[in-house]
Design an enzyme around this catalytic site. Structure first.
Site, PDB file in Angstrom:
ATOM      1  N   HIS A  60     -10.995  -4.556  10.495  1.00 24.53           N
ATOM      2  CA  HIS A  60     -12.069  -4.200   9.116  1.00 24.53           C
ATOM      3  C   HIS A  60     -13.459  -3.868   9.107  1.00 24.53           C
ATOM      4  CE1 HIS A  60      -9.182  -7.931   8.020  1.00 24.53           C
ATOM      5  NE2 HIS A  60      -8.751  -7.580   6.678  1.00 24.53           N
ATOM      6  N   GLU A  94       0.839  -1.442   0.167  1.00 21.91           N
ATOM      7  CA  GLU A  94      -0.069  -0.013   0.151  1.00 21.91           C
ATOM      8  C   GLU A  94       0.930   1.374   0.197  1.00 21.91           C
ATOM      9  OE1 GLU A  94      -0.761  -3.064   1.885  1.00 21.91           O
ATOM     10  OE2 GLU A  94      -2.489  -3.453   1.192  1.00 21.91           O
TER      11      GLU A  94
HETATM   12  C1  LIG Z   1      -2.223  -4.243   4.865  1.00 23.04           C
HETATM   13  C2  LIG Z   1      -3.019  -5.209   4.218  1.00 23.04           C
HETATM   14  N1  LIG Z   1      -3.804  -4.674   2.784  1.00 23.04           N
HETATM   15  C3  LIG Z   1      -4.989  -5.760   2.127  1.00 23.04           C
HETATM   16  C4  LIG Z   1      -5.309  -6.581   2.988  1.00 23.04           C
HETATM   17  C5  LIG Z   1      -6.807  -7.343   2.299  1.00 23.04           C
HETATM   18  N2  LIG Z   1      -5.807  -8.814   2.325  1.00 23.04           N
HETATM   19  C6  LIG Z   1      -6.238  -9.383   2.877  1.00 23.04           C
HETATM   20  S1  LIG Z   1      -5.772 -11.209   3.297  1.00 23.04           S
HETATM   21  C7  LIG Z   1      -5.507 -10.692   1.890  1.00 23.04           C
HETATM   22  C8  LIG Z   1      -4.182 -11.458   0.361  1.00 23.04           C
HETATM   23  C9  LIG Z   1      -3.588 -12.169   1.584  1.00 23.04           C
HETATM   24  O1  LIG Z   1      -2.524 -12.601   0.533  1.00 23.04           O
HETATM   25  P1  LIG Z   1      -1.199 -14.008   0.935  1.00 23.04           P
HETATM   26  O2  LIG Z   1      -0.677 -13.290   1.735  1.00 23.04           O
HETATM   27  O3  LIG Z   1      -0.068 -14.929   0.196  1.00 23.04           O
HETATM   28  O4  LIG Z   1      -2.069 -14.769   2.173  1.00 23.04           O
HETATM   29  P2  LIG Z   1      -3.984 -16.151   1.594  1.00 23.04           P
HETATM   30  O5  LIG Z   1      -4.376 -15.147   1.825  1.00 23.04           O
HETATM   31  O6  LIG Z   1      -2.593 -16.269  -0.176  1.00 23.04           O
HETATM   32  O7  LIG Z   1      -3.721 -16.481   2.886  1.00 23.04           O
HETATM   33  C10 LIG Z   1      -5.937  -9.500   1.175  1.00 23.04           C
HETATM   34  C11 LIG Z   1      -4.694  -8.678   0.013  1.00 23.04           C
HETATM   35  C12 LIG Z   1      -4.975  -6.995   4.179  1.00 23.04           C
HETATM   36  N3  LIG Z   1      -5.778  -7.065   5.362  1.00 23.04           N
HETATM   37  N4  LIG Z   1      -4.301  -5.945   4.377  1.00 23.04           N
END
Ligand SMILES: Cc1ncc(C[n+]2csc(CCOP(=O)(O)OP(=O)(O)O)c2C)c(N)n1
Lengths: 335, 400
Positions: free
Chosen positions: B196, B127
């Protein structure tokens, strides 16, 4: 599926058992979560409201890592925390009660499924991507100061490896030679974004080099591969030789969260064949480490534990709305 | 200029006649302007000219009749973005899952099909980097719309937002503009827990240099998004998940409403009386507007007449509209889903107290108390500013 010759059959059964328990748990939460969201799908409805991120397919990471940890080690996890929590030994009943938002839950219903805190097993998780990593460093500092060989493990998804907190944490842990193991679960997807579209390197393990720490990528979603790689990283941390980074190429068997239609997903066709659980079970049957009967006993006892936890949660009281302002501080400080 | 700056006066842009918003400064989409732009004229009565349009665009339409066509708030936002993208190719979108997924809360559904991956960019979970990139692009004359998926995530990128996006215009003495929109989802009510579910608009509004808009319905969402994209200032556009009209969340009946097909602006900084009344004024915004309207409808047969003022913007704050309504009803209730202390609700009350203290015969607040948003719905609904709590506050107000 690669089997590592050094592993005893007993260890193998233990790993499989852990995977079975996790899968049984996630399937049960899946069932309970969707049981009362209809008609249609209302995310806020039902006994388990809110977002739900399940980790089916990622059992090898949790089981292979958890096998090296004791109750006294620390673990920080993510929005997708159940599998690693179970492998860390988090109390199943209290964790489940938290997911059901009950007063008997780990956080008395205040936290929810992305906010599980279990001081008994030094487990915590955060819903903010990559932000679980820095606290693991501090836990490691506290452990080192306390003497002994306790370590902290920080688990995150591959998406988190593009966040500033990941890079800051690796640098600081390396600089201070902290007893930390960073484990990245590469399940190919950060919600709808494939890793190739988010990540400039093909292996996050390569990023260890930037901070002068070992980085290992386990390419196969195999519990024994994870067990091997994490074993080395954990031993290194326990011996006081500093942090390591382990990335596992794993699998998100289901949606990012429940309700995710996964229209973006281009790899779904091959998914069933990549499920690590039946594959590992079959490998163990074939190698003679277990019999079908052993497996049935395993799944039955997992079901029993999981259903017990769910019954406990459902029978527990919901929080009293009159207590909604409690627990902001340890001492009353409201003005 | 006197050092005794009157904040109310500084923020009076919202009180300018709507037509003034179409008298633009001669900026043509470039992010760099001179200090002689209308926005920086002395006296604090400057108007957000909201121009910066591509040359040749026709006169700006301000708040036209709604017409008959109905859209969800999500669709209204998508339409505003699409229309601006067609008119001005310096407009683009970036954020997490804004491409094929269409935004987690459907703010960008379908845009990638029309505009392609060059202008609708999925980003890594970085971000600071992509919001900062938005700032840089804006400074060089582009008009980025950058989505922060949930406002709660501002923690990982706030430096870019409040020390850069919001301060560059000032620090450059007005010589550098940052015409960017930071679009983000706010609010709770569906058990998404403490990280959230927050509103947090007061936090952004507290920090100078960002306009902050919070639409409650499809009509305003489209008009405010259009105005935000055209604004030469950074605008934080905060949509409540509960007003988007999503199929997978409990829907508010007013999350689908009449929206003109043509492009138009809702001026940033102008509140709207969404229901006239004589007994008590409810000043509110976002999803709470609908709860307030529900209460007003319910109490009408009892002879309790509730005026509902939808702020629509926090910065600028339409203090005149607040004072005007309270001078009619004599009673003020502020309903705010953001945390109670040190925020919007106190600011609204202060605007009246500073200008017309004699009006304040009754004041109360229905806000999120100073507690993180709980997960369990029994707890969450105890702290949200629900219709039940608003009704109790109205009854208490009129009983006096
Ligand atoms: C700082 C932040 N940005 C965006 C999000 C929204 N978000 C939640 S899970 C996710 C994807 C995460 O991907 P990854 O780290 O690969 O974990 P996975 O969900 O595949 O287990 C996002 C973008 C968040 N929770 N926190």
């Amino acid at each position: 599926m690669t089997l590592y010759p050094e592993l005893t059959d007993e260890k193998r059964r233990e790993l499989l058992n852990s995977m079975v328990l996790i899968r049984t748990y996630e399937e049960a939460i899946l069932r309970e979560y969707h049981a009362d969201k209809s008609p249609g799908f209302d995310i806020g409805a039902g006994l388990i409201p809110g977002e739900m991120h399940l980790a089916a397919g990622q059992e090898p990471v949790a089981a292979g890592l958890g096998a090296h940890l004791t109750k006294d080690d620390a673990m920080t996890a993510t929005h997708r925390p159940h599998h690693v929590a179970i492998a860390k030994g988090v109390r199943l009943r209290e964790m489940t009660a938290e997911i059901f938002g009950r007063e008997t839950g780990l956080g008395r219903g205040r936290g929810g499924h992305m906010h599980l805190f279990d001081p008994e097993t030094h487990f915590s998780c955060s819903g903010i991507v990559a932000e679980g990593l820095p606290p693991a460093l501090g836990q490691a500092m506290a452990f080192r100061r306390g003497g002994g060989d306790r370590i902290a493990v920080a688990v995150a998804g591959e998406g988190a490896a593009n966040a500033g907190a990941f890079h800051e944490s690796l640098n600081l842990a390396a600089l201070w030679k902290l007893p930390v193991v960073f484990v990245i679960e590469d399940n190919d997807w950060g919600i709808s974004v494939p890793r190739a579209q988010s990540t400039s390197v093909t292996s996050n393990a390569d990023r260890g080099a930037a901070y002068g720490i070992p980085g290992v990528r386990v390419e196969e979603n195999s519990v024994e591969g994870v067990y091997e790689a994490c074993g080395e990283a954990v031993a290194r941390a326990r011996a006081g030789n500093g942090p390591s980074l382990v990335e596992v190429h794993t699998l998100r068997l289901w949606g990012h969260f429940e309700g995710d239609a996964q229209g973006y997903r281009t790899d779904l066709e091959g998914v069933p064949g990549r499920d690590p659980l039946p594959t590992y079970k079959q490998a163990l049957v074939d190698s003679g480490a277990i019999t079908e009967e052993d497996y049935n006993v395993m799944t039955a006892s997992a079901s029993e534990r999981v259903e017990d936890a769910i019954d406990f949660a459902k029978a527990s009281p919901t929080p009293d709305p009159a207590d909604a302002l409690d627990y902001v501080f340890s001492e009353g400080a409201r003005s | 200029m006197s050092t005794n700056i009157d904040p109310a006066r500084q923020e009076s842009a919202g009180n300018a006649p709507a037509s003034a918003a179409s008298t633009g400064a001669p900026v043509t989409g470039a992010g760099v302007s001179t200090a002689t732009d209308a926005e920086t004229t002395a006296g604090g009565d400057a108007i957000d000219t909201g121009t910066g349009r591509a040359p040749g665009s026709s006169a700006t339409v301000i708040e036209p009749e709604p017409g008959k066509r109905k859209l969800s708030t999500a669709k209204a936002i998508q339409e505003a973005i699409a229309q601006e993208m067609r008119a001005d190719d310096s407009v683009f979108v970036m954020g997490e899952d804004v491409g094929p997924y269409g935004g987690i809360f459907s703010s960008t559904t379908g845009l990638i099909d029309e505009f392609g991956a060059d202008r609708i960019l999925d980003t890594p979970i970085s971000e600071s980097a992509f919001i900062g990139a938005g700032i840089g692009a804006a400074v060089e004359g582009m008009r980025p719309i950058v989505e922060l998926m949930f406002v709660d995530f501002f923690g990982v990128c706030m430096d870019q937002i409040y020390n850069h996006m919001a301060k560059i215009h000032f620090e450059s003495g007005g010589n550098v503009q940052v015409p960017m929109v930071l679009m983000t989802a706010v609010g709770g009510g569906y058990s998404d827990g403490a990280q959230h579910s927050q509103a947090l608009w007061g936090t952004f509004a507290h920090l100078p240099g960002m306009k902050v808009v919070v639409p409650s319905n499809p009509y305003d969402a489209k008009g405010l998004m259009t105005a935000a994209i055209r604004s030469n200032d950074p605008v934080v556009f905060m949509f409540h998940k509960g007003v988007m009209g999503l199929g997978w969340m409990k829907k508010n009946k007013r999350s689908i409403g009449a929206v003109p097909e043509e492009s138009y602006e809702v001026p940033i900084g102008k509140a709207r009386v969404v229901r006239e009344g004589t007994d008590v004024t409810v000043v509110t915004l976002s999803l709470s507007v609908h709860h307030a309207l529900d209460v007003a409808e319910k109490l009408e047969p009892e002879g309790i007449s509730v005026e509902v003022l939808d702020l629509r913007s926090l910065v600028p704050l339409d203090r005149d509209a607040i004072v005007a309504s309270v001078s009619k009803t004599g009673r003020l209730i502020v309903v705010d889903e953001d945390y109670q202390s040190f925020g919007l609700s106190g600011e609204v009350i202060a605007s009246v107290a500073e200008r017309q203290p004699q009006l304040l015969s009754h004041v109360s607040r229905v806000c999120m108390p100073d507690v993180p948003v709980p997960y369990a719905s029994q707890l969450e609904y105890a702290v949200l500013p629900t219709a039940t709590r608003i009704e109790a506050a109205v009854r208490e107000a009129v009983a006096k």
